[in-house]
Scaffold this active site. Structure first.
Site, PDB file in Angstrom:
ATOM      1  N   GLU A   1     -11.590  -3.371  -2.838  1.00 48.66           N
ATOM      2  CA  GLU A   1     -10.612  -2.428  -3.388  1.00 48.66           C
ATOM      3  C   GLU A   1     -10.442  -2.684  -4.881  1.00 48.66           C
ATOM      4  O   GLU A   1      -9.872  -3.697  -5.278  1.00 48.66           O
ATOM      5  CB  GLU A   1      -9.267  -2.618  -2.685  1.00 48.66           C
ATOM      6  CG  GLU A   1      -9.347  -2.458  -1.177  1.00 48.66           C
ATOM      7  CD  GLU A   1      -8.239  -3.235  -0.460  1.00 48.66           C
ATOM      8  OE1 GLU A   1      -7.070  -2.862  -0.586  1.00 48.66           O
ATOM      9  OE2 GLU A   1      -8.539  -4.227   0.222  1.00 48.66           O
TER      10      GLU A   1
ATOM     11  N   ASP B   1      -8.745 -12.583   1.290  1.00 47.71           N
ATOM     12  CA  ASP B   1      -7.828 -11.449   1.101  1.00 47.71           C
ATOM     13  C   ASP B   1      -7.149 -11.667  -0.251  1.00 47.71           C
ATOM     14  O   ASP B   1      -5.948 -11.895  -0.336  1.00 47.71           O
ATOM     15  CB  ASP B   1      -6.808 -11.408   2.257  1.00 47.71           C
ATOM     16  CG  ASP B   1      -6.015 -10.100   2.289  1.00 47.71           C
ATOM     17  OD1 ASP B   1      -6.201  -9.281   1.373  1.00 47.71           O
ATOM     18  OD2 ASP B   1      -5.227  -9.919   3.224  1.00 47.71           O
TER      19      ASP B   1
ATOM     20  N   HIS C   1       0.797  -1.229   0.000  1.00 47.72           N
ATOM     21  CA  HIS C   1       0.000   0.000   0.000  1.00 47.72           C
ATOM     22  C   HIS C   1       0.835   1.288   0.000  1.00 47.72           C
ATOM     23  O   HIS C   1       0.538   2.240   0.724  1.00 47.72           O
ATOM     24  CB  HIS C   1      -0.945   0.008   1.201  1.00 47.72           C
ATOM     25  CG  HIS C   1      -2.049  -1.014   1.124  1.00 47.72           C
ATOM     26  ND1 HIS C   1      -2.541  -1.504  -0.052  1.00 47.72           N
ATOM     27  CD2 HIS C   1      -2.768  -1.633   2.119  1.00 47.72           C
ATOM     28  CE1 HIS C   1      -3.516  -2.377   0.199  1.00 47.72           C
ATOM     29  NE2 HIS C   1      -3.664  -2.481   1.504  1.00 47.72           N
TER      30      HIS C   1
ATOM     31  N   HIS D   1      -9.674   2.358   0.312  1.00 51.15           N
ATOM     32  CA  HIS D   1      -9.621   1.278   1.301  1.00 51.15           C
ATOM     33  C   HIS D   1     -10.689   1.416   2.393  1.00 51.15           C
ATOM     34  O   HIS D   1     -10.428   1.114   3.565  1.00 51.15           O
ATOM     35  CB  HIS D   1      -8.220   1.238   1.916  1.00 51.15           C
ATOM     36  CG  HIS D   1      -7.774  -0.106   2.373  1.00 51.15           C
ATOM     37  ND1 HIS D   1      -8.392  -0.795   3.400  1.00 51.15           N
ATOM     38  CD2 HIS D   1      -6.772  -0.910   1.939  1.00 51.15           C
ATOM     39  CE1 HIS D   1      -7.766  -1.944   3.588  1.00 51.15           C
ATOM     40  NE2 HIS D   1      -6.789  -2.049   2.720  1.00 51.15           N
TER      41      HIS D   1
HETATM   42  C1  GLA Z   1      -5.378  -5.086   2.034  1.00 49.33           C
HETATM   43  C2  GLA Z   1      -4.488  -6.257   2.040  1.00 49.33           C
HETATM   44  C3  GLA Z   1      -4.610  -6.974   3.326  1.00 49.33           C
HETATM   45  C4  GLA Z   1      -4.312  -6.055   4.472  1.00 49.33           C
HETATM   46  C5  GLA Z   1      -5.234  -4.887   4.427  1.00 49.33           C
HETATM   47  C6  GLA Z   1      -4.900  -3.913   5.524  1.00 49.33           C
HETATM   48  O1  GLA Z   1      -6.659  -5.410   1.838  1.00 49.33           O
HETATM   49  O2  GLA Z   1      -4.747  -7.139   0.972  1.00 49.33           O
HETATM   50  O3  GLA Z   1      -3.756  -8.074   3.347  1.00 49.33           O
HETATM   51  O4  GLA Z   1      -2.997  -5.603   4.372  1.00 49.33           O
HETATM   52  O5  GLA Z   1      -5.149  -4.263   3.191  1.00 49.33           O
HETATM   53  O6  GLA Z   1      -4.814  -4.484   6.788  1.00 49.33           O
END
Ligand code: GLA
Length: 378
Positions: free
Chosen positions: A340, A274, A130, A204
């Site tokens: 996202e 994720d 990020h 986000h």
């Molecule tokens: C994103 C990433 C996750 C985590 C979040 C923040 O979604 O894919 O793995 O890092 O941001 O906690």
């Protein structure tokens, strides 16, 4: 006499009704504190002609609240976040923030452009996440407001300097947040660089449409036949595989909690979802990426984007340590989820993924819409 009262009543109702219909989009501005580097931060409250509002601060372009009605008109803030700026500065898991220059992970923080290797800040184990230690979520943006007939708009700009967090090129970034009268939040990202660089911008916000303790009862549809499996550090393996007959199949709307505990290696790696889904219908511009529904309240959010992918993160790292805004509770695992819209993680090191390179002088543009509605039927 009765007739006069009736006429006055009718005129009065007509005026009040007209006023209600003529309600214009508007924007309020308030101070939101001062950063640890002594920079004042403002909060802008965008309101539309319906009952919806969106609150955004200049620190990180963070959406601090989205207030939307349910099917009975009951208004709820459907985002996770903090009350205090210092919490956003010190311990935010990117609540509500703008993410850049690169959303999600780049393996080992390394990539090459035209044969030259670049080393980014390694802020997630040995990987880059990020945008680094001070990504676009941790800088103060310059704001400009605009009221249109059908929307309230906030334009945020930021100049990311050459080699900031390791990225080449001075990059001028502009993000326009627009709250329209039909309850959509449009997010338009533009950027231009003076030297070839990479870019992958996203938003986000953690959503919870119910106000309940977790999002496991929400229903989700993702317009994707394929997704990207990851390794133990959540870096894509490079393969693009079918979601069919796996917990990753959200082609038809399904309850998020239905398969999240399944015995599936990909779910065990991150403690839930994720992953990046490869959206159907590439290169056609804006199309539906996902639809999130809270059946109990009827609140529904459709996500539209022109991006190739969407990272569905089910709030797996929330662990009861972060204080919930306007409450005495703490955010627990799965309290909220992120959708996202983005290019694929680690694209600079995966030649088969759509490119994230931006040439000097070229205009970067991308758009995502979060459209809120109420469903009367479940
Ligand atoms: C994103 C990433 C996750 C985590 C979040 C923040 O979604 O894919 O793995 O890092 O941001 O906690």
């Amino acid at each position: 006499m009765k007739k006069i009262v009736f006429i006055i009543f009718t005129i009065f109702s007509f005026i009040t009704c007209k006023e209600a219909n003529n309600k214009k989009p508007m924007i309020e501005k308030k101070p939101f504190g001062i950063t640890k580097d002594q920079i004042p931060v403002e909060e802008y409250i965008l309101k539309n002609s319906s009952e919806m509002s969106v609150q955004i601060i200049t620190y990180g372009g963070i959406i601090t609240a989205i207030k939307v009605p349910d099917r009975d008109g009951k208004i709820l803030d459907v985002t996770l976040g903090f009350e205090k700026l210092s919490d956003y500065e010190k311990r935010s898991p990117y609540f509500g923030a703008l993410i850049g220059r690169y959303g999600n992970r780049i393996a080992k923080g390394k990539f090459s452009l035209d044969g030259k290797e670049y080393n980014l800040v390694q802020n997630n184990g040995e990987n880059h996440l990020h945008g680094g230690n001070k990504g676009f979520d941790k800088v103060v943006w310059t704001a400009e407001t605009l009221i249109l007939n059908d929307a309230a708009q906030l334009k945020l700009t930021y100049q990311s300097k050459d080699m900031e967090e390791g990225y080449p090129g001075n990059l001028d970034v502009e993000v326009i947040y627009k709250l329209t009268n039909d309850n959509s939040i449009e997010v338009e990202y533009s950027a231009v660089t003076d030297k070839k660089t990479i870019i992958n911008l996203t938003q986000h916000t953690y959503f919870n449409l119910s106000g309940n303790k977790d999002i496991l009862d929400h229903k989700l549809m993702i317009n994707a036949d394929k997704y990207l499996p990851v390794d133990e550090n959540l870096i894509p393996l490079g393969e693009i595989i079918s979601v069919s007959e796996s917990p990753f199949d959200f082609k038809k709307s399904k309850t998020i909690g239905k398969d999240i505990e399944d015995n599936h290696i990909q779910l065990e790696l991150g403690g839930g979802y994720d992953h990046c889904w490869v959206l159907n219908e590439q290169n056609i511009g804006l199309r539906t990426a996902a639809i999130l529904i809270d059946p109990a309240s009827g609140r529904q959010m459709e996500v539209l984007t022109d991006e190739p992918g969407i990272q569905f993160y089910s709030g797996n790292f929330l662990d009861g340590t972060l204080p919930m805004k306007n409450s005495d509770f703490f955010y627990e695992k799965h309290s909220g989820l992120c959708l996202e819209t983005q290019h694929f993680p680690n694209s600079p090191n995966e030649p088969s993924f759509p490119t994230v390179e931006l040439n000097a002088g070229e205009n970067f543009y991308s758009k995502t819409v979060f459209k809120f509605t109420n469903r009367t039927l479940n």
